[in-house]
Design a protein around this motif. Structure first.
Motif, PDB file in Angstrom:
ATOM      1  N   ASP A 160       4.358  13.915 -11.258  1.00 40.16           N
ATOM      2  CA  ASP A 160       3.121  13.168 -11.546  1.00 40.16           C
ATOM      3  C   ASP A 160       2.887  12.032 -10.554  1.00 40.16           C
ATOM      4  OD1 ASP A 160       2.639  14.758 -13.847  1.00 40.16           O
ATOM      5  OD2 ASP A 160       4.029  13.506 -14.979  1.00 40.16           O
ATOM      6  N   GLY A 161       3.536  12.104  -9.382  1.00 41.52           N
ATOM      7  CA  GLY A 161       3.424  11.018  -8.423  1.00 41.52           C
ATOM      8  C   GLY A 161       3.160  11.522  -7.021  1.00 41.52           C
ATOM      9  N   PHE A 217       3.727   0.645  -9.685  1.00 38.52           N
ATOM     10  CA  PHE A 217       2.842  -0.446 -10.144  1.00 38.52           C
ATOM     11  C   PHE A 217       1.406  -0.042  -9.826  1.00 38.52           C
ATOM     12  CE2 PHE A 217       6.769  -2.684  -8.730  1.00 38.52           C
ATOM     13  CZ  PHE A 217       7.157  -3.273  -9.925  1.00 38.52           C
ATOM     14  N   SER A 218       0.736   0.589 -10.764  1.00 38.00           N
ATOM     15  CA  SER A 218      -0.602   1.111 -10.470  1.00 38.00           C
ATOM     16  C   SER A 218      -1.635   0.009 -10.242  1.00 38.00           C
ATOM     17  CB  SER A 218      -1.068   2.047 -11.589  1.00 38.00           C
ATOM     18  OG  SER A 218      -1.045   1.368 -12.837  1.00 38.00           O
ATOM     19  N   ASP A 219      -1.421  -1.153 -10.818  1.00 36.59           N
ATOM     20  CA  ASP A 219      -2.345  -2.273 -10.637  1.00 36.59           C
ATOM     21  C   ASP A 219      -1.916  -3.081  -9.410  1.00 36.59           C
ATOM     22  OD1 ASP A 219      -4.442  -4.247 -11.693  1.00 36.59           O
ATOM     23  OD2 ASP A 219      -2.631  -5.494 -11.592  1.00 36.59           O
ATOM     24  N   LYS A 220      -2.832  -3.236  -8.453  1.00 37.23           N
ATOM     25  CA  LYS A 220      -2.467  -3.880  -7.182  1.00 37.23           C
ATOM     26  C   LYS A 220      -2.046  -5.333  -7.360  1.00 37.23           C
ATOM     27  CE  LYS A 220      -3.876  -4.418  -2.391  1.00 37.23           C
ATOM     28  NZ  LYS A 220      -4.866  -4.085  -1.347  1.00 37.23           N
ATOM     29  N   GLU A 254       0.818  -1.220   0.000  1.00 40.56           N
ATOM     30  CA  GLU A 254       0.000   0.000   0.000  1.00 40.56           C
ATOM     31  C   GLU A 254       0.853   1.272   0.000  1.00 40.56           C
ATOM     32  OE1 GLU A 254      -3.100  -0.166  -0.547  1.00 40.56           O
ATOM     33  OE2 GLU A 254      -3.412  -2.308  -0.177  1.00 40.56           O
ATOM     34  N   SER A 295       6.506  -1.007 -15.941  1.00 43.56           N
ATOM     35  CA  SER A 295       6.587   0.063 -14.940  1.00 43.56           C
ATOM     36  C   SER A 295       7.987   0.667 -14.852  1.00 43.56           C
ATOM     37  CB  SER A 295       6.180  -0.485 -13.569  1.00 43.56           C
ATOM     38  OG  SER A 295       4.864  -0.977 -13.599  1.00 43.56           O
ATOM     39  N   ARG A 342       1.397  -5.311  -8.555  1.00 44.71           N
ATOM     40  CA  ARG A 342       2.258  -4.875  -7.453  1.00 44.71           C
ATOM     41  C   ARG A 342       2.528  -6.037  -6.500  1.00 44.71           C
ATOM     42  NH1 ARG A 342      -0.496  -0.586  -6.591  1.00 44.71           N
ATOM     43  NH2 ARG A 342      -1.611  -1.023  -4.681  1.00 44.71           N
ATOM     44  N   ARG A 356       8.255   4.613 -14.872  1.00 45.36           N
ATOM     45  CA  ARG A 356       7.816   5.224 -13.611  1.00 45.36           C
ATOM     46  C   ARG A 356       8.814   4.950 -12.489  1.00 45.36           C
ATOM     47  NH1 ARG A 356       3.015   3.539 -15.732  1.00 45.36           N
ATOM     48  NH2 ARG A 356       2.942   1.655 -14.470  1.00 45.36           N
ATOM     49  N   GLY A 361       2.821   2.118  -5.222  1.00 46.85           N
ATOM     50  CA  GLY A 361       1.532   2.227  -5.889  1.00 46.85           C
ATOM     51  C   GLY A 361       1.616   3.057  -7.157  1.00 46.85           C
ATOM     52  N   TYR A 362       2.485   4.060  -7.145  1.00 49.31           N
ATOM     53  CA  TYR A 362       2.735   4.872  -8.340  1.00 49.31           C
ATOM     54  C   TYR A 362       3.477   4.052  -9.401  1.00 49.31           C
ATOM     55  CZ  TYR A 362       5.409   8.172 -11.206  1.00 49.31           C
ATOM     56  OH  TYR A 362       6.011   8.824 -12.251  1.00 49.31           O
TER      57      TYR A 362
END
Length: 197
Positions: free
Chosen positions: A185-186, A36-39, A28, A102, A42, A105, A33-34
C-alpha cells in the motif's frame, strides 16, 4: 581551481544539526511521505526520527559528513543492518514519540525494507542525504565517496532508494539495480548493490 570538498567522520555532537538537515533532505521522499502523509507533520517529526536513526547508526557503524554538514551518509557494517530487539525496546518511548500515529506505517515500511535485504553478508548504506539548499555542489557525492573508502573490503555494499532520480547517482558510484519492489500500500523502491572490492 576549486578546493576539494572536506569530509570527516560524524560524531554524536553532530546529531541535532544532521537530523535537522536530513529532515529537510527527506521531506519529499516517497517513503517518508507514506509514513507521514501530512507534510506539516512530516516536517515537524522527521528531525526527531532522524536523531534516533543517527544515534543508532553511529553506535552500529559510522557516518561521513561533507562540507559544513550539508551532506551525510550513514553506514552499517555486515551483520548490523537490522536494529536489534534490545535497542528497539530501549528506544521505544522516543520512537513512539517521533512516529505518533504513523507507527504502523513506519513498521510496515521497515519490514518491507528488511525483507529485501540480500541473503549474503553486506555493508549497508542506510542513509544518504544532502540539504536541498546545497544540492548540485558535489557534497552528496563526496559523502558517498568518503563512506565507500571506509567500507570493509570483500563484501558487497547494498542500499535501497525510493527516489528513481537517485538511480543514476548511485550507478555513477558502481551500484547496479538488483530488484524493484513496493511497500504494501506504499511507494516503489529499488534495491541496488555494489560488488565486493
Amino acid at each position: 581551481m576549486e578546493r576539494p570538498i572536506e569530509t570527516r567522520s560524524a560524531v554524536p555532537e553532530d546529531r541535532a544539526g544532521i537530523a535537522a538537515m536530513l529532515g529537510r533532505a527527506f521531506v519529499e521522499d516517497p517513503v517518508f511521505g507514506y509514513i507521514f502523509s501530512d507534510k506539516e507533520t512530516r516536517q515537524r517529526q522527521l528531525p526527531r526520527l532522524f536523531a534516533l536513526m543517527l544515534g543508532s547508526d553511529l553506535k552500529a557503524g559510522y557516518g561521513m559528513v561533507a562540507g559544513d554538514g550539508e551532506a551525510v551518509t550513514l553506514w552499517r557494517p555486515p551483520g548490523r543492518a537490522r536494529v536489534g530487539w534490545c535497542e528497539m525496546l530501549a528506544s521505544a518511548p522516543a520512537l513512539v514519540q517521533a512516529l505518533g500515529g504513523s507507527l504502523v506505517r513506519a513498521l510496515r515500511a521497515s519490514a518491507a525494507v528488511e525483507a529485501h535485504f540480500p541473503a549474503e553478508p553486506f555493508h549497508y548504506l542506510h542513509i544518504a542525504g544532502c540539504d536541498p539548499a546545497a544540492q548540485g555542489r558535489g557534497l552528496g557525492g563526496a559523502a558517498i565517496i568518503a563512506g565507500l573508502a571506509a567500507a570493509p573490503r570483500g563484501v558487497p555494499i547494498y542500499l535501497e532508494t525510493a527516489t528513481e532520480a537517485n538511480l543514476g547517482l548511485y550507478q555513477h558510484f558502481g551500484f547496479v539495480v538488483t530488484d524493484s519492489w513496493r511497500v504494501p500500500d506504499g511507494p516503489p523502491l529499488w534495491s541496488m548493490c555494489r560488488r565486493a572490492k
